[in-house]
Design a protein around this motif. Structure first.
Motif, PDB file in Angstrom:
ATOM      1  N   MET A   1      54.571  27.368  19.605  1.00 41.55           N
ATOM      2  CA  MET A   1      55.554  27.045  20.627  1.00 41.55           C
ATOM      3  C   MET A   1      55.026  25.970  21.590  1.00 41.55           C
ATOM      4  N   SER A   2      55.962  25.331  22.273  1.00 41.09           N
ATOM      5  CA  SER A   2      55.647  24.293  23.243  1.00 41.09           C
ATOM      6  C   SER A   2      54.774  24.842  24.376  1.00 41.09           C
ATOM      7  N   LEU A   3      53.849  24.032  24.844  1.00 38.47           N
ATOM      8  CA  LEU A   3      53.008  24.443  25.966  1.00 38.47           C
ATOM      9  C   LEU A   3      53.775  24.387  27.286  1.00 38.47           C
TER      10      LEU A   3
ATOM     11  N   SER B   1      56.784  20.382  19.324  1.00 33.60           N
ATOM     12  CA  SER B   1      57.365  19.301  18.525  1.00 33.60           C
ATOM     13  C   SER B   1      56.749  17.959  18.878  1.00 33.60           C
ATOM     14  N   LYS B   2      56.508  17.155  17.855  1.00 34.22           N
ATOM     15  CA  LYS B   2      55.948  15.827  18.082  1.00 34.22           C
ATOM     16  C   LYS B   2      56.946  14.903  18.778  1.00 34.22           C
ATOM     17  N   SER B   3      58.226  15.279  18.741  1.00 33.25           N
ATOM     18  CA  SER B   3      59.248  14.441  19.367  1.00 33.25           C
ATOM     19  C   SER B   3      59.527  14.839  20.819  1.00 33.25           C
ATOM     20  N   ASP B   4      58.817  15.824  21.330  1.00 32.79           N
ATOM     21  CA  ASP B   4      59.010  16.248  22.714  1.00 32.79           C
ATOM     22  C   ASP B   4      58.619  15.107  23.649  1.00 32.79           C
TER      23      ASP B   4
ATOM     24  N   ALA C   1      53.429  18.922  26.356  1.00 35.42           N
ATOM     25  CA  ALA C   1      54.024  20.010  25.572  1.00 35.42           C
ATOM     26  C   ALA C   1      53.318  20.232  24.240  1.00 35.42           C
ATOM     27  N   SER C   2      52.677  19.191  23.730  1.00 30.53           N
ATOM     28  CA  SER C   2      52.049  19.256  22.406  1.00 30.53           C
ATOM     29  C   SER C   2      50.605  18.794  22.453  1.00 30.53           C
TER      30      SER C   2
END
Length: 199
Positions: free
Chosen positions: A56-58, A66-69, A74-75
């Motif tokens: 899950m996102s941080l 997600s790499k697109s966040d 978040a990653s």
């Protein structure tokens, strides 16, 4: 023996929870083809780990990482340096409690515990004992350090390989040739079954 190796067909495929539909699609295609033309394709099963099938996102622990966040915190990226990784984990969103334990409503801590468990091999119970009496701050740093230490050998190898362009191109060429030989055997088998004329 060499022919068997070249006729590679995976029967167990590592996937995350979000990729299960791709595996189901592959199984459906294989099942339909085999039903018409006989036993050609292996029916792949998914290998899904218990604790890290969905990281899950941080920053939003109810959303997958997600790499697109758009939020850079978040990653965690494989090539992030140690300080960056630890900083991202320090900024990880958690609840207002301080006890490191896996309880309902503690999505952020459960996410961090899952990551720490995957990296160290420790169970949730072990993690709870290790951080008993300690706060979230200590735990976040420990998770960041564990992730950074796990990624360090990969980062070193990446830098070594990436610096040698000739070696990298050689690896890619050899990989492409091997993939072609492997897929060609299966493709020829498929073409023969459906009646294609091959040269």
């Amino acid at each position: 023996m060499a022919a068997d190796i070249l006729l590679y067909q995976a029967d167990l495929v590592p996937v995350g929870i979000d990729q299960k539909q791709h595996l189901e699609l592959a199984r459906n295609v294989a099942q339909r083809f085999n039903g018409i033309y006989g036993d050609v394709f292996t029916m792949p099963d998914g290998y899904i780990t218990k604790t890290t099938a969905k990281v899950m996102s941080l920053q939003e622990p109810t959303k997958k990482m997600s790499k697109s966040d758009e939020n850079p915190n978040a990653s965690v990226w494989i090539l992030d340096d140690k300080d960056t990784i630890i900083r991202k984990f320090k900024r990880a969103v958690t609840d207002s409690d301080t006890v490191v334990c896996a309880k309902e409503g503690k999505d952020g801590i459960i996410n961090l515990m899952s990551i720490y468990s995957a990296v160290t091999g420790k169970s949730f119970e072990d993690i709870e004992r290790e951080f008993e009496g300690k706060g979230y701050g200590d735990f976040k740093v420990a998770v960041g350090e564990a992730v950074a230490d796990m990624l360090a050998p990969m980062q070193t190898e990446f830098k070594r390989v990436f610096a040698d362009k000739a070696y990298l191109e050689s690896c890619m060429k050899q990989g492409a040739e091997k993939a072609f030989k492997t897929s060609r055997k299966t493709l020829q088998k498929v073409q023969k079954k459906v009646g294609f004329v091959t040269l």
